[in-house]
Design an enzyme around this catalytic site. Sequence first.
Site, PDB file in Angstrom:
ATOM      1  CB  VAL A  75      40.919 -12.604 -37.091  1.00 14.74           C
ATOM      2  CG1 VAL A  75      42.110 -13.279 -36.415  1.00 14.74           C
ATOM      3  CG2 VAL A  75      41.011 -11.083 -36.941  1.00 14.74           C
ATOM      4  N   GLY A 120      36.973   0.899 -45.752  1.00  7.27           N
ATOM      5  CA  GLY A 120      36.834  -0.313 -44.938  1.00  7.27           C
ATOM      6  C   GLY A 120      37.654  -0.287 -43.662  1.00  7.27           C
ATOM      7  N   GLY A 167      43.955  -5.843 -39.462  1.00  7.91           N
ATOM      8  CA  GLY A 167      44.052  -6.475 -40.775  1.00  7.91           C
ATOM      9  C   GLY A 167      44.095  -7.972 -40.657  1.00  7.91           C
ATOM     10  CB  ILE A 197      52.772  -4.893 -32.962  1.00  4.45           C
ATOM     11  CG1 ILE A 197      52.259  -3.903 -33.986  1.00  4.45           C
ATOM     12  CG2 ILE A 197      54.089  -4.424 -32.367  1.00  4.45           C
ATOM     13  CD1 ILE A 197      51.922  -2.534 -33.386  1.00  4.45           C
ATOM     14  CE  LYS A 243      43.041  -3.050 -30.068  1.00  2.48           C
ATOM     15  NZ  LYS A 243      43.032  -2.321 -31.361  1.00  2.48           N
ATOM     16  NE  ARG A 246      29.809 -15.950 -40.994  1.00  2.91           N
ATOM     17  CZ  ARG A 246      30.828 -15.094 -40.959  1.00  2.91           C
ATOM     18  NH1 ARG A 246      30.774 -13.981 -41.682  1.00  2.91           N
ATOM     19  NH2 ARG A 246      31.896 -15.352 -40.233  1.00  2.91           N
TER      20      ARG A 246
END
Lengths: 413, 413
Positions: free
Chosen positions: B12, B182, B298, B131, B200, B44
């Site tokens: 994200v 994935g 995603g 959404i 949620k 990282r």
Amino acid sequence: MKKIALLGHGVVGSGVMEILERNSALLERQAGEQVEAKYILDRRDFSALPYGDRFTTSFDAIREDPEVAVVVEALGGVEPAYGWARASLLAGKSFVTSNKELVAAKGDELLALAAEKGVHFLFEASVGGGIPVLQPLRESLTANHITGIAGILNGTTNFILTRMFQEGMAFADALALAQELGYAEQDPTADVGGFDACRKICILASIAFGSRFDPEKVPTRGITAISARDVACAARWGGAIKLIGRAGRAPDGRVDLEVAPMLVPNDCLLAGVGGVYNAVQVTGDMVGNTLFYGPGAGKLPTASAVVGDVVTALTQPANSRPVPWGPEKPELLRPQEESPARALLRVAGMDRQDLTAFFPDCQLLEPAEEGEEALVTAPSTQGELDAAQSAAEAAGARVLSRITVLEEMGARA
Amino acid sequence: MKKIALLGHGVVGSGVMEILERNSALLERQAGEQVEAKYILDRRDFSALPYGDRFTTSFDAIREDPEVAVVVEALGGVEPAYGWARASLLAGKSFVTSNKELVAAKGDELLALAAEKGVHFLFEASVGGGIPVLQPLRESLTANHITGIAGILNGTTNFILTRMFQEGMAFADALALAQELGYAEQDPTADVGGFDACRKICILASIAFGSRFDPEKVPTRGITAISARDVACAARWGGAIKLIGRAGRAPDGRVDLEVAPMLVPNDCLLAGVGGVYNAVQVTGDMVGNTLFYGPGAGKLPTASAVVGDVVTALTQPANSRPVPWGPEKPELLRPQEESPARALLRVAGMDRQDLTAFFPDCQLLEPAEEGEEALVTAPSTQGELDAAQSAAEAAGARVLSRITVLEEMGARA
């Protein structure tokens, strides 16, 4: 206490009064203080109502009352709504409307005036009735360039098409039923001719692409020519016929805009939107496809959107977001013949072999109906399709119907 | 220029950077000035990236920099996100997160702290990925008492169930495919066990009903026990099995809340939501049924929601709306045995006549499968269903599966 004034006590206006009354405690919590309609402008006699003493026929009384912070308009039609909107904004009052004619015709001007005066001009209820779609489009999806919008924007026609699809009814019978149930006006032209949907897709396109689009210039076809056989063909292919308002950004930045009955594949959620419901699919370059669904009309759903805007006007500062759209740029509208299209055709008077010569790589629907063929053309443009159709007709084909396929506008699993 | 800081450069977080870069001109227009990430906190090594010089491992540097107006968190997990959220808000910075664990666990506390400090705590991306649903629920639908919410809130399980439905795959095979593509983690427990969906629906219920709901107390069943035969039975009845998070207000004001695989009738749009997509149906007392659909996860869709919140935080005043929810009121949650239910049962070891004695007025599915019966019970409560099932089992029946029917929560044409 926050005071509002209501212009028009018809279906939507009386719904607004009902919500202010039934949900007054909720609204007080949301707005921070009580929300009350001080004036209701209507010529008719509503003196018998519990709030009958608030009716007036004088717009000037409303305009001149500094206590009125928000004017709510639920009249419909460009006049007198437009004059009253201007006067309200000029008087420093926010203006909330459910009137798509007004917003499609004068939105850019009224938005600019509201911005200048530091007040709100809000119109969530003008598109999709109770569906929250304009605010999400303007705010939640703000990180996206909108690439396409496709919507079922008129409940009357969707009711008619749903009955034709589910029960095989003829158009005229389904229209008569819609009239009987109060879903269609006695003069149904604005609905079945696609003009109502056209105003709404113009409002959506204006928000998405930043300029006014003139409904008069948008190719608009209604559903009056749709036959039970078209509907059956669509089902056989794996789709449904829906009256779709569509706006898409072409690679060169111009905008395709049209209203027409379209063949919607069953794997698109829009195909499953039945009855008087509306739905709007919005595609953004970052988010992909989203869809907003709900009651597209009706007293309380539409009033729900109006009252939502009233609370926004009472609690949010104006001008915290940029003005959503400006004046028309006629060059932005791409001529329809250049827009991509694939279509379902029903054709009589020509055999398969000849048809495939005029419509190469088309998909013929099996089995053919008595006396006609049905085919779905290969992807092309509207102009090329027009030319191929004319050539086939010159060779003796009779095109009984031609219905554009609604293409997916983004990735979908 | 508006500066933000980003905590976490994973899926994200890197999506947020991509949107800030690709849509920078659009965001500048929406926010009124350029939006730039001044710091990116990640342990990282990303020094090879074009913006590699902005990485830091010091949260203190971010907290102490007065130029940073908004801190964006995309780490997941309650710690260290919670500590950093508190510290950011205490430092007078707005906090935007996609972290449903954090919001479900600490939302009431962080909302109160943000209100106290006059800044934003926003989390649109924590439910339904890209959404727009939380903002419409809070703002556009503000005139409504929310009566029910039902959502497909987890893309991984919806992908698995869609493959089981469309291709008759077994659960294990569909899970393996999801992992290969994935869409599922190597340890899929949070998804397939329903825990992700539970967080949620708790966030949605908190907004709808004004109090925190503790995910630990919500009856939660995942999809691991769903078989290809259950899916086939559902299809035969005219529905699909979906993992549903459901919240509903009972007539006495208490709230039913659960996560379970449910039988969704085909005439409900949720039945048609396929693959990794999510959808949330929201029912209000004035608007009726609305639905919000889109990509539930995603990189770019989720980042789209995050960046939308960032623009809101940068442009809108905080505290113009009431705090959406407060602390938990445990008495608000109605025990599951009292909640209404109707269920699809697959039963072996008992004939039809005996079954209808235990489940009066049930609907038997025709034809029966080899060695078992399938039936849909009459409307009842979970407690009565439990009792009937126990009684049938005591008489020799083997209940192979029991799947609650998702009932319509409002009128629909």
